[in-house]
Design an enzyme around this catalytic site. Structure first.
Site, PDB file in Angstrom:
ATOM      1  CG  LEU A 125      -1.801   1.226   1.451  1.00 20.31           C
ATOM      2  CD1 LEU A 125      -2.851   1.307   0.341  1.00 20.31           C
ATOM      3  CD2 LEU A 125      -2.481   1.158   2.813  1.00 20.31           C
ATOM      4  CB  ALA A 126       2.447   3.358   1.848  1.00 18.86           C
ATOM      5  CB  SER A 127       7.291   1.475  -0.189  1.00 20.01           C
ATOM      6  OG  SER A 127       8.633   1.118   0.035  1.00 20.01           O
ATOM      7  CB  ALA A 131       8.252   0.602   7.876  1.00 22.16           C
ATOM      8  CE  LYS A 147       5.483   2.079   9.729  1.00 22.92           C
ATOM      9  NZ  LYS A 147       5.178   3.394  10.353  1.00 22.92           N
ATOM     10  CG  ASP A 282       6.788  12.743  11.234  1.00 28.71           C
ATOM     11  OD1 ASP A 282       7.128  13.777  10.631  1.00 28.71           O
ATOM     12  OD2 ASP A 282       6.979  11.597  10.783  1.00 28.71           O
TER      13      ASP A 282
END
Length: 542
Positions: A125-127, A131, A147, A282
């Site tokens: 889904l995301a990189s 992670a 994750k 963050d």
């Protein structure tokens, strides 16, 4: 051998992006300036120094990119033209193979993903650099994200940070700006931050705390952590379906109240900092979403809680009073608070600090309040205080970074956002509540047992400290003699330095010639040893 190859890669990248222009050779010792004269023959770089610095970080890989992102959060130290470009660094890294991701998850959880989950999406889904995230469904039907930390990342980070330490030390030694930036300390802070991000249990614990703080709140929603599936390098959490906060088009399409959304972002920040004393540090746009439900009463969704911050009670109090004093243009109180809080040296002249703060803040406050950047005022205050040897504490840096993110986001959502109007009554109320009898009673109940436990020790502590003072007064003359001997030894060491300049100059001249590696191999061993000894002597005693 790998460290040597990586060091050569860094040196070549420094030349490629002409980072040598960040250093003023005329301020260096004459025997070091010889190293720079071949670079003077190269054409002047066409790109700005901010673009070249970003290019260097991106060329060196993810660890350096994250270091550049960290520098972008230090506008109190880094010049504005560099911050402007460093802000654009993206932590966008190609995904690693799904087979390795699955192997990591299965090794951590002790079972096959086909048995652990009702379904598991092998497409990421995301990189990011630390992670990678995949979607899955738990046996109970809950949609989740998995994750996992990139395998083999810790050794790479340690090697690159070791090289960053060397680079930071050299820049600090050779550059006036480098000394002002305290680069070695920044590198150590970065190491702590990055290694903390590798511990996903820490992130999961942060998320649970933040979720508990805003449980039932219409302001912020935090995904649930599924603890039975969490390990140090793998965590599983609730999957959220929100609108990215930067997608203004979608937000307007669903008729989101943009003014209320922007104001709630500010309210979330001050609630976290002053009420919970635990803030998401963050909060850049990639980690913030907006719920699709109730667009007229919008709610934020936060993800990625790897970095959080908190303030001491003293810092909370002095920060709130500083902000209110600035709002009232009471610069005398701002200066006094800096001294009382210990943010600047106790011998700082309050009058001089007051004049410096006035000269910075007064032009800013001549603008309409809606046009004043709260974050930039805070940065200007810290920059001014640095002239009086103020060392900005890490927790204040995190706070400043978060405030800048929140304010920038709020102005993007609603350009007419008046952050002062939103923040002022909140801090006034917080200060009133701090000294309310109910608050004082609550504090007594919390700390009373410890105070009563320690009270019998007070007489002994008083007498022991008096005895220590008497002993110290008796030994003061011998301590002074020891200090004089240490100074004499240091003076003798410095007197040896001129004798080492010649071999150092020889080594520097040779290293500046083309074909550096070949020349170094051809040099006699004695010359190499003398050159290295001279360089070490200059770094230690210079």
């Amino acid at each position: 051998m790998l460290a040597l190859v990586r060091s050569l890669q860094i040196l070549l990248a420094i030349v490629k992006f002409r980072l040598d222009t960040f250093i003023r050779p005329q301020r260096l010792p004459w025997f070091v300036r010889w190293l720079f004269w071949p670079l003077a023959l190269l054409p002047a770089p066409a790109a700005s120094r901010g673009e070249r610095l970003c290019g260097f970080f991106e060329h060196m890989g993810p660890v350096f990119v994250k270091f550049g992102q960290l520098l972008s959060t230090r506008p109190d130290l880094v010049p504005p033209d560099l911050v402007q470009h460093l802000d654009k660094l993206q932590d966008d890294v190609a995904p690693f193979p799904s087979e390795r991701f699955v192997a990591e998850v299965e090794a951590a959880l002790g079972g096959s993903v086909d048995d652990l989950f009702a379904s598991f999406d092998r497409q990421p889904l995301a990189s990011a650099s630390v992670a990678q995230v995949h979607c899955a469904v738990l046996p109970g039907g809950q949609n989740v994200v998995v994750k996992a930390v990139r395998p083999g990342l810790a050794p790479v980070i340690e090697k690159d940070i070791a090289l960053l330490r060397i680079l930071a030390g050299v820049v600090q030694r050779l550059s006036e700006d480098g000394r002002r930036l305290h680069l070695p300390e920044v590198v150590e802070d970065y190491r702590t931050t990055v290694l903390d991000e590798l511990d996903l249990l820490r992130e999961a614990a942060n998320a649970s705390q933040l979720r508990r703080n805003f449980d039932g709140s219409p302001l912020l929603y935090v995904p649930e952590i599924h603890w039975p599936y969490c390990r140090k390098n793998v965590i599983v959490m609730e999957r959220i379906y929100g609108i990215p906060v930067t997608d203004i088009g979608q937000l307007k399409t669903q008729n989101t109240d943009m003014k209320r959304l922007a104001e709630r972002g500010v309210e979330i920040f001050f609630t976290q900092v002053f009420e919970h004393n635990f803030f998401h540090a963050d909060m850049h746009p990639g980690n913030i979403f907006v719920s699709r439900s109730q667009p007229r009463n919008p709610q934020y969704i936060a993800v990625d809680m790897a970095v959080v911050g908190s303030l001491s009670r003293e810092d909370q109090y002095y920060l709130a009073r500083n902000i209110l004093a600035m709002f009232r243009r009471d610069y005398r109180q701002v200066a006094e608070l800096h001294v009382f809080s210990g943010w600047v040296s106790p011998d700082t002249s309050v009058g001089e600090l007051e004049a410096a703060v006035r000269s910075v803040c007064e032009p800013i406050f001549e603008k309409p309040l809606a046009e004043i950047s709260f974050g930039q005022v805070l940065i200007s205050l810290f920059q001014t205080a640095r002239r009086f040897n103020m060392e900005v504490q890490p927790q204040l840096v995190l706070l400043q970074k978060t405030l800048l993110n929140i304010e920038g986001l709020g102005r993007q959502l609603y350009p007419d956002l008046d952050l002062w109007q939103t923040a002022h009554p909140y801090m006034e109320k917080w200060l009133r509540d701090r000294f309310h009898p109910k608050t004082l009673l609550r504090e007594f109940r919390r700390y009373g047992p410890e105070w009563m436990e320690k009270f019998p020790e007070v007489p002994n502590l008083v007498f022991n400290n008096l005895e220590n003072l008497i002993t110290l007064a008796k030994t003061a003359p011998s301590l002074q003699r020891a200090a004089n001997e240490v100074q004499a030894r240091q003076a003798r060491k410095r007197s040896l330095l001129p004798r080492l300049w010649l071999p150092l100059a020889m080594a520097a001249a040779v290293s500046a010639l083309p074909g550096v590696a070949g020349w170094l191999v051809a040099l006699p061993l004695v010359t190499q040893v003398l050159g290295v000894a001279a360089l070490l002597a200059w770094l230690v005693f210079g």
